[in-house]
Write a protein that holds these residues in place. Sequence first.
Motif, short mmCIF file in Angstrom:
data_model
loop_
_atom_site.label_atom_id
_atom_site.label_comp_id
_atom_site.label_asym_id
_atom_site.label_seq_id
_atom_site.Cartn_x
_atom_site.Cartn_y
_atom_site.Cartn_z
N LEU A 1 -5.62 0.72 5.60
CA LEU A 1 -4.47 -0.08 5.21
C LEU A 1 -3.66 -0.59 6.39
CD1 LEU A 1 -3.10 1.93 2.13
CD2 LEU A 1 -3.87 -0.46 2.11
N ARG B 1 0.13 3.25 -4.99
CA ARG B 1 -1.19 2.87 -5.48
C ARG B 1 -1.10 2.67 -6.99
NH1 ARG B 1 -5.21 3.31 -1.75
NH2 ARG B 1 -4.70 4.50 0.14
N ILE C 1 -7.56 -4.17 -2.11
CA ILE C 1 -6.92 -3.15 -1.27
C ILE C 1 -6.67 -1.83 -2.00
CG2 ILE C 1 -5.77 -4.98 0.03
CD1 ILE C 1 -3.11 -3.90 -1.27
N THR C 2 -6.84 -1.80 -3.30
CA THR C 2 -6.40 -0.62 -4.04
C THR C 2 -7.18 0.64 -3.69
OG1 THR C 2 -7.81 -1.30 -5.90
CG2 THR C 2 -5.49 -1.91 -6.00
N GLY D 1 0.78 -1.24 0.00
CA GLY D 1 0.00 0.00 0.00
C GLY D 1 0.80 1.27 0.00
#
Length: 368
Positions: free
Chosen positions: A93, A72, A85-86, A69
């Motif tokens: 995060l 990006r 998770i993007t 993270g």
Amino acid sequence: MSSQTLSAGPAAETENGQEAVVRLTDVRRHFGDTPAIDGVSLTVRKGEILGLIGRSGAGKSTLIRCLNGLERPDSGSIEIEGREITGLSEPELQPLRRRIGMIFQHFNLLSAKTVEENVALPLKIEGWSREKRLARAAELLELVGLTGKAKSYPAALSGGQKQRVGIARALAAGPALLLSDEATSALDPETTASILELLKDINARLGLTILLITHEMEVIRTIADRVAVIDAGLIVEEGPVWSVFADPQTATTQNLLAGVRPGLPQTVAARLVRGPGGTKAGETGAGETILGVDLSGPEAGTLLSGLSVELSGGFRLIHGGVDDIQGQPVARFFIGVPSADGAAAQAIAYLERRGAKVEVFGHVAGHA
């Protein structure tokens, strides 16, 4: 002393039904007009050691930063334990990062803290009591073979010991994934071997998933289950380590393997009348036709003994042998076969019937 887990959706699965800890789908990250990652799709299965190899600038570091993270991606999907998770915010995060342990090339230890304090630091950040975090540190120092070093400071440790502390710290919070970023590049060969053996032992004992980032094929060969080759931001080859070593498909992989696979000796290459592929099978004349032979599997160990029976005129073993990679026999030989009387064509036909891949390098006068 259970670690905090990442809130996840249904566990991601690979095509063969194994749970996926990491899944990347068409991930892209550009810096200006330069693509650092240019459409990477990759799965890391639960409990495996996956080696990601590439030269400097290939995209390895950017890929790691996207996984934890710190970067990006411009597009594409990254799932950790089934969760995308993007689009997560920085606070969202934080639990993810606790599920990912990280070990570094240069250890990144705090010089003013003792070994046990370095190991326990992630747990202090999580709010564990001093008693519990020191007990966890003692447990991990025993695991990595540093029980007697708890009160020492990093300056008193060797490079290998510092890396063991780094590994213990990375394991402190009970991660689902361990990222090893060139973790042995600063170590001598003997220490490298001991660290790789430790990682392999941790993988086996804890069932920990490891993504091993390196530019050294020997590291991949020693420890990894699968290998993915990255070049110019793309995964150009992927497969079980033994399979890739036995039959590399791309020039990038072949170049990376050059130092760990047998090659045609320069003394022979310098005498070739024609370059690779230049001599036709069965061409007559004095001297020898030089063949490169690759085969993996049970027949690899008996390939040359069978060839000696097949060819009445015999052949010469110039270089190579049979190696064991992940329990698979992998053969790579360079042989000289008499060029007269169709012996080269006979040898090629026999080798290919046995499943070998044969390359004709050329012809030399006399013996190679």
